[in-house]
Design a protein around this motif. Structure first.
Motif, short mmCIF file in Angstrom:
data_model
loop_
_atom_site.label_atom_id
_atom_site.label_comp_id
_atom_site.label_asym_id
_atom_site.label_seq_id
_atom_site.Cartn_x
_atom_site.Cartn_y
_atom_site.Cartn_z
N HIS A 32 0.84 -1.21 0.00
CA HIS A 32 0.00 0.00 0.00
C HIS A 32 0.87 1.25 0.00
O HIS A 32 2.05 1.19 0.34
CB HIS A 32 -0.86 0.04 1.27
CG HIS A 32 -1.82 -1.10 1.39
ND1 HIS A 32 -3.17 -0.96 1.19
CD2 HIS A 32 -1.61 -2.41 1.69
CE1 HIS A 32 -3.77 -2.14 1.37
NE2 HIS A 32 -2.84 -3.04 1.67
N HIS A 145 -2.38 -3.34 -3.52
CA HIS A 145 -3.74 -3.20 -3.01
C HIS A 145 -4.74 -3.25 -4.17
O HIS A 145 -5.83 -3.81 -4.05
CB HIS A 145 -3.85 -1.85 -2.27
CG HIS A 145 -5.14 -1.64 -1.55
ND1 HIS A 145 -5.44 -0.45 -0.95
CD2 HIS A 145 -6.21 -2.45 -1.32
CE1 HIS A 145 -6.65 -0.54 -0.38
NE2 HIS A 145 -7.13 -1.74 -0.60
N CYS A 153 -4.26 2.64 -5.15
CA CYS A 153 -3.21 2.20 -4.24
C CYS A 153 -2.50 0.96 -4.80
O CYS A 153 -3.19 0.07 -5.27
CB CYS A 153 -3.83 1.90 -2.87
SG CYS A 153 -2.65 1.43 -1.62
ZN LIG Z 1 -3.97 0.56 0.02
#
Ligand SMILES: [Zn+2]
Ligand SMILES: [Zn+2]
Length: 255
Positions: A32, A145, A153
């Motif tokens: 992330h 992500h 992300c």
């Molecule tokens: Zn994330």
């Protein structure tokens, strides 16, 4: 290099509001980023990293209503790894239904300001991944992500690195060795120059395979070797060791 862990006590974490879900293993880790504005000033000031991690925890607990920061571990540009929920605990950051499959590791990288992950961040993320494999049964996968979830992300640069297979920067397990810095004077001939800096450069040229005496005297032979080296590397063939030539003597691959 061993992981450089910042414990929850060291970063001033709040207590979680409840018990974590337990995990004995995962398929791997999802990467992330912070997104939003991350000030480039954090690179020069680790105290800002600590403040940012605390604000992320506050946002997750007070804004999202989670019991703690959502990430398993958080990584700053100083190759330090902050304890989040840690290994064997269910993270919250991957999206509903996606948390038992992967641990969640955050790099402190924004979508504006500080957007390019540095080598130290990438090393830190891999230190975190290895730690989760070692302590938390994380599997081989390293994903973003956005894999399986609708989000930007971890941002373009970090995701591109993930897609390349998340390699260690520099190809090794550690950053490249630093080399002697440019002495501050250009080594040239004539007249013959004498000094330890000359010897240092000659020794490195010898290491690279050049037939050159390591005598600390920059004369005709050194100049000619320098000129040939410069031609080989596409540098201006002056026969004088300026800063660019000095750096190339250590940094250019030997051919
Ligand atoms: Zn994330
Ligand atoms: Zn830091």
């Amino acid at each position: 290099m061993a992981i450089d862990l910042v414990t929850r006590r060291e970063w001033g974490a709040r207590q979680p509001r409840g018990a974590y879900g337990r995990l004995s293993s995962t398929r791997g880790v999802k990467v992330h980023y912070t997104g939003g504005q991350v000030s480039p000033d954090i690179v020069g000031d680790h105290a800002r990293c600590v403040a940012l991690v605390r604000s992320i925890q506050n946002h997750h607990m007070d804004g999202n209503g989670w019991l703690d920061v959502g990430y398993s571990l958080l990584v700053c540009p100083h190759r330090k790894v902050f304890e989040g929920r840690g290994p064997n605990h269910l993270p919250a950051a991957n999206g509903s239904g996606l948390n038992s499959g992967h641990y969640a590791v955050l790099g402190l990288v924004g979508s504006t300001g500080f957007t390019q992950p540095t080598d130290d961040i990438l090393h830190g993320i891999l230190d975190a991944v290895e730690y989760l494999r070692d302590k938390g049964g994380a599997g081989d996968e390293i994903k973003g992500h956005r894999d399986g979830y609708s989000t930007d992300c971890p941002g373009g640069p970090l995701y591109a690195w993930v897609k390349r297979g998340a390699p260690r920067p520099g190809g090794g397990t550690n950053p490249p060795e630093p080399h002697p810095s440019f002495p501050g004077r250009v080594l040239k001939y004539p007249p013959v120059m004498v000094g330890e800096d000359v010897r240092t450069w000659q020794r490195q040229m010898r290491t690279r395979g050049w037939d050159i005496d390591v005598d600390g005297l920059y004369g005709e032979a050194s100049r000619d070797a320098c000129r040939a080296f410069q031609r080989e590397k596409g540098l201006s063939a002056t026969g004088a060791v300026n800063r660019a030539t000095w750096q190339a003597t250590w940094e250019e691959p030997v051919t």
